[in-house]
Design a protein around this motif. Structure first.
Motif, PDB file in Angstrom:
ATOM      1  N   ASP A  89      35.596  49.795  37.676  1.00  0.00           N
ATOM      2  CA  ASP A  89      36.458  48.680  38.077  1.00  0.00           C
ATOM      3  C   ASP A  89      36.671  48.621  39.586  1.00  0.00           C
ATOM      4  OD1 ASP A  89      36.555  48.100  35.447  1.00  0.00           O
ATOM      5  OD2 ASP A  89      38.692  48.449  35.161  1.00  0.00           O
ATOM      6  N   ALA A  90      36.623  49.780  40.244  1.00  0.00           N
ATOM      7  CA  ALA A  90      36.745  49.780  41.701  1.00  0.00           C
ATOM      8  C   ALA A  90      35.597  48.997  42.333  1.00  0.00           C
ATOM      9  CB  ALA A  90      36.756  51.217  42.224  1.00  0.00           C
ATOM     10  N   ALA A  91      34.419  49.089  41.723  1.00  0.00           N
ATOM     11  CA  ALA A  91      33.257  48.355  42.236  1.00  0.00           C
ATOM     12  C   ALA A  91      33.243  46.903  41.786  1.00  0.00           C
ATOM     13  CB  ALA A  91      31.971  49.051  41.784  1.00  0.00           C
ATOM     14  N   MET A  92      33.746  46.613  40.568  1.00  0.00           N
ATOM     15  CA  MET A  92      33.620  45.275  39.996  1.00  0.00           C
ATOM     16  C   MET A  92      34.785  44.340  40.289  1.00  0.00           C
ATOM     17  SD  MET A  92      30.860  44.343  38.541  1.00  0.00           S
ATOM     18  CE  MET A  92      31.445  42.912  37.629  1.00  0.00           C
ATOM     19  N   ASN A  93      35.955  44.866  40.619  1.00  0.00           N
ATOM     20  CA  ASN A  93      37.132  44.011  40.738  1.00  0.00           C
ATOM     21  C   ASN A  93      36.972  42.881  41.765  1.00  0.00           C
ATOM     22  OD1 ASN A  93      40.013  44.391  39.377  1.00  0.00           O
ATOM     23  ND2 ASN A  93      40.317  43.421  41.365  1.00  0.00           N
ATOM     24  N   PRO A  94      36.482  43.159  42.998  1.00  0.00           N
ATOM     25  CA  PRO A  94      36.301  42.052  43.949  1.00  0.00           C
ATOM     26  C   PRO A  94      35.337  40.991  43.433  1.00  0.00           C
ATOM     27  CG  PRO A  94      36.216  44.170  45.078  1.00  0.00           C
ATOM     28  CD  PRO A  94      36.187  44.467  43.614  1.00  0.00           C
ATOM     29  N   ALA A  95      34.258  41.419  42.768  1.00  0.00           N
ATOM     30  CA  ALA A  95      33.296  40.466  42.214  1.00  0.00           C
ATOM     31  C   ALA A  95      33.943  39.617  41.126  1.00  0.00           C
ATOM     32  CB  ALA A  95      32.082  41.216  41.652  1.00  0.00           C
ATOM     33  N   GLU A  96      34.815  40.226  40.331  1.00  0.00           N
ATOM     34  CA  GLU A  96      35.492  39.498  39.253  1.00  0.00           C
ATOM     35  C   GLU A  96      36.446  38.443  39.820  1.00  0.00           C
ATOM     36  OE1 GLU A  96      36.130  39.053  35.033  1.00  0.00           O
ATOM     37  OE2 GLU A  96      34.621  40.083  36.219  1.00  0.00           O
ATOM     38  N   VAL A  97      37.135  38.768  40.906  1.00  0.00           N
ATOM     39  CA  VAL A  97      38.045  37.814  41.544  1.00  0.00           C
ATOM     40  C   VAL A  97      37.273  36.586  42.008  1.00  0.00           C
ATOM     41  CG1 VAL A  97      39.537  37.419  43.542  1.00  0.00           C
ATOM     42  CG2 VAL A  97      39.732  39.552  42.258  1.00  0.00           C
ATOM     43  N   VAL A  98      36.171  36.814  42.702  1.00  0.00           N
ATOM     44  CA  VAL A  98      35.356  35.709  43.226  1.00  0.00           C
ATOM     45  C   VAL A  98      34.766  34.899  42.071  1.00  0.00           C
ATOM     46  CG1 VAL A  98      33.311  35.120  44.580  1.00  0.00           C
ATOM     47  CG2 VAL A  98      34.838  36.950  45.353  1.00  0.00           C
ATOM     48  N   LYS A  99      34.244  35.567  41.064  1.00  0.00           N
ATOM     49  CA  LYS A  99      33.621  34.876  39.929  1.00  0.00           C
ATOM     50  C   LYS A  99      34.614  33.954  39.236  1.00  0.00           C
ATOM     51  CE  LYS A  99      33.579  36.451  35.840  1.00  0.00           C
ATOM     52  NZ  LYS A  99      33.441  37.239  34.591  1.00  0.00           N
ATOM     53  N   GLN A 100      35.814  34.451  38.952  1.00  0.00           N
ATOM     54  CA  GLN A 100      36.773  33.645  38.209  1.00  0.00           C
ATOM     55  C   GLN A 100      37.306  32.483  39.033  1.00  0.00           C
ATOM     56  OE1 GLN A 100      39.547  36.619  36.422  1.00  0.00           O
ATOM     57  NE2 GLN A 100      38.550  35.995  34.520  1.00  0.00           N
ATOM     58  N   ARG A 101      37.441  32.663  40.336  1.00  0.00           N
ATOM     59  CA  ARG A 101      37.893  31.548  41.163  1.00  0.00           C
ATOM     60  C   ARG A 101      36.835  30.451  41.221  1.00  0.00           C
ATOM     61  NH1 ARG A 101      42.372  32.937  45.562  1.00  0.00           N
ATOM     62  NH2 ARG A 101      43.284  34.748  44.558  1.00  0.00           N
ATOM     63  N   MET A 102      35.586  30.841  41.191  1.00  0.00           N
ATOM     64  CA  MET A 102      34.513  29.852  41.210  1.00  0.00           C
ATOM     65  C   MET A 102      34.351  29.163  39.857  1.00  0.00           C
ATOM     66  SD  MET A 102      31.608  31.717  43.564  1.00  0.00           S
ATOM     67  CE  MET A 102      30.613  30.239  43.672  1.00  0.00           C
ATOM     68  N   GLN A 103      34.832  29.790  38.801  1.00  0.00           N
ATOM     69  CA  GLN A 103      34.685  29.231  37.458  1.00  0.00           C
ATOM     70  C   GLN A 103      35.817  28.283  37.067  1.00  0.00           C
ATOM     71  OE1 GLN A 103      34.345  32.780  35.079  1.00  0.00           O
ATOM     72  NE2 GLN A 103      32.114  32.786  35.171  1.00  0.00           N
ATOM     73  N   MET A 104      36.915  28.293  37.806  1.00  0.00           N
ATOM     74  CA  MET A 104      38.036  27.431  37.461  1.00  0.00           C
ATOM     75  C   MET A 104      37.659  25.954  37.583  1.00  0.00           C
ATOM     76  SD  MET A 104      40.608  29.285  36.501  1.00  0.00           S
ATOM     77  CE  MET A 104      42.077  28.269  36.687  1.00  0.00           C
ATOM     78  N   TYR A 105      38.347  25.113  36.808  1.00  0.00           N
ATOM     79  CA  TYR A 105      38.093  23.674  36.860  1.00  0.00           C
ATOM     80  C   TYR A 105      38.447  23.143  38.242  1.00  0.00           C
ATOM     81  CZ  TYR A 105      38.319  18.703  35.719  1.00  0.00           C
ATOM     82  OH  TYR A 105      38.110  17.341  35.702  1.00  0.00           O
ATOM     83  N   ASN A 106      37.582  22.292  38.803  1.00  0.00           N
ATOM     84  CA  ASN A 106      37.762  21.728  40.143  1.00  0.00           C
ATOM     85  C   ASN A 106      37.892  22.807  41.212  1.00  0.00           C
ATOM     86  OD1 ASN A 106      37.475  19.004  39.795  1.00  0.00           O
ATOM     87  ND2 ASN A 106      39.658  18.592  39.501  1.00  0.00           N
TER      88      ASN A 106
END
Length: 268
Positions: A89-106
């Motif tokens: 999770d230390a390696a994946m957390n920043p990637a997860e933040v960016v991914k989910q923000r890009m996936q949000m509607y609009n």
């Protein structure tokens, strides 16, 4: 999953089920819209999974030798999975933040670099780890359940513990489904922390949602108890092939490398 976990979605982004969500996203936003965030996920997944499985194998063997010498210990499997999660999770957390923000509607972000720059400038470096404690709170029980279920099923489907692709796929899929369903409430809170959903923030809440307790309160205030299980169907559907593929690929390379080492030793 990210869209369906939204607490107060835009009217154009309200979906009744996974298939409707996928169909409407493709129809209104384009064929490649569901793939947004793939590149940043792939970038983080390589080092994260390398740390994850290496740590798991080493600790599983060490703890099993202590707890149950010469045998398999479910306690050792669960504990090894928990510790491995800290590194993953230390390696994946920043990637997860960016991914989910890009996936949000609009979503206002069209490229990964745009999202990283905006988060860094507007919220600081800490924003990339705002959900880390919640991620761990979710993933530690998830991985404990996941690894214990996988090893338990392997004892029944593959008692000789040989390379058996069908048993690895089936055990991995079942383990992922059980763990995903059990930890969905924590995943909803993690999504809220990662996205800082604007409509939720306007619901009598000021500033950023900064911790698990705050996220849990916000989810309850906005949607009640049922909100904790938003996206459970999508989460289980996602985890079944994900964990099945992860275990089958991992077990294949483990078998391949072990076989090569044995051949090298035999020919030495």
């Amino acid at each position: 999953q990210t869209r369906m976990q939204s607490l107060q979605p835009d009217p154009a982004a309200r979906y009744r089920n996974v298939l409707e969500a996928l169909w409407r996203i493709i129809r209104t936003e384009g064929l490649w819209r569901p793939m947004r965030g793939l590149n940043v996920t792939a970038t983080g997944a390589g080092p994260a999974h390398a740390l994850y499985f290496a740590c798991y194998e080493k600790l599983k063997k060490t703890l099993s030798d202590i707890i149950h010498p010469g045998g398999n210990s479910h306690i050792a499997n669960g504990a090894a999975g928990c510790v491995a999660t800290l590194l993953h999770d230390a390696a994946m957390n920043p990637a997860e933040v960016v991914k989910q923000r890009m996936q949000m509607y609009n979503s206002p972000y069209h490229r990964v670099t745009d999202c990283v720059r905006a988060v860094w400038q507007n919220e600081g470096a800490g924003a990339f780890y705002r959900s880390y404690t919640t991620q761990l709170t979710m993933n530690v029980p998830f991985q404990a359940i996941h690894f214990m279920t996988y090893e338990f099923l392997q004892e029944h489907f593959n008692p000789q513990r040989r390379y058996n692709p069908s048993s690895h796929v089936l055990s991995g899929a079942c383990a992922g489904a059980v763990a995903a369903a059990a930890t969905t409430p924590l995943d909803v809170c993690k999504t809220l922390l990662n996205t800082q959903e604007s409509l939720a923030l306007n619901s009598n809440i000021t500033g950023h949602i900064t911790g698990m307790a705050s996220a849990f309160r916000t989810v309850y205030q906005v949607g009640g108890v049922t909100a904790y299980f938003r996206g459970v169907q999508a989460r289980v559907i996602y985890q079944i092939p994900s964990t099945a593929i992860a275990w089958s690929v991992y077990e294949f390379f483990k078998y391949l490398i072990t076989k090569q080492q044995e051949e090298w030793r035999a020919g030495k």
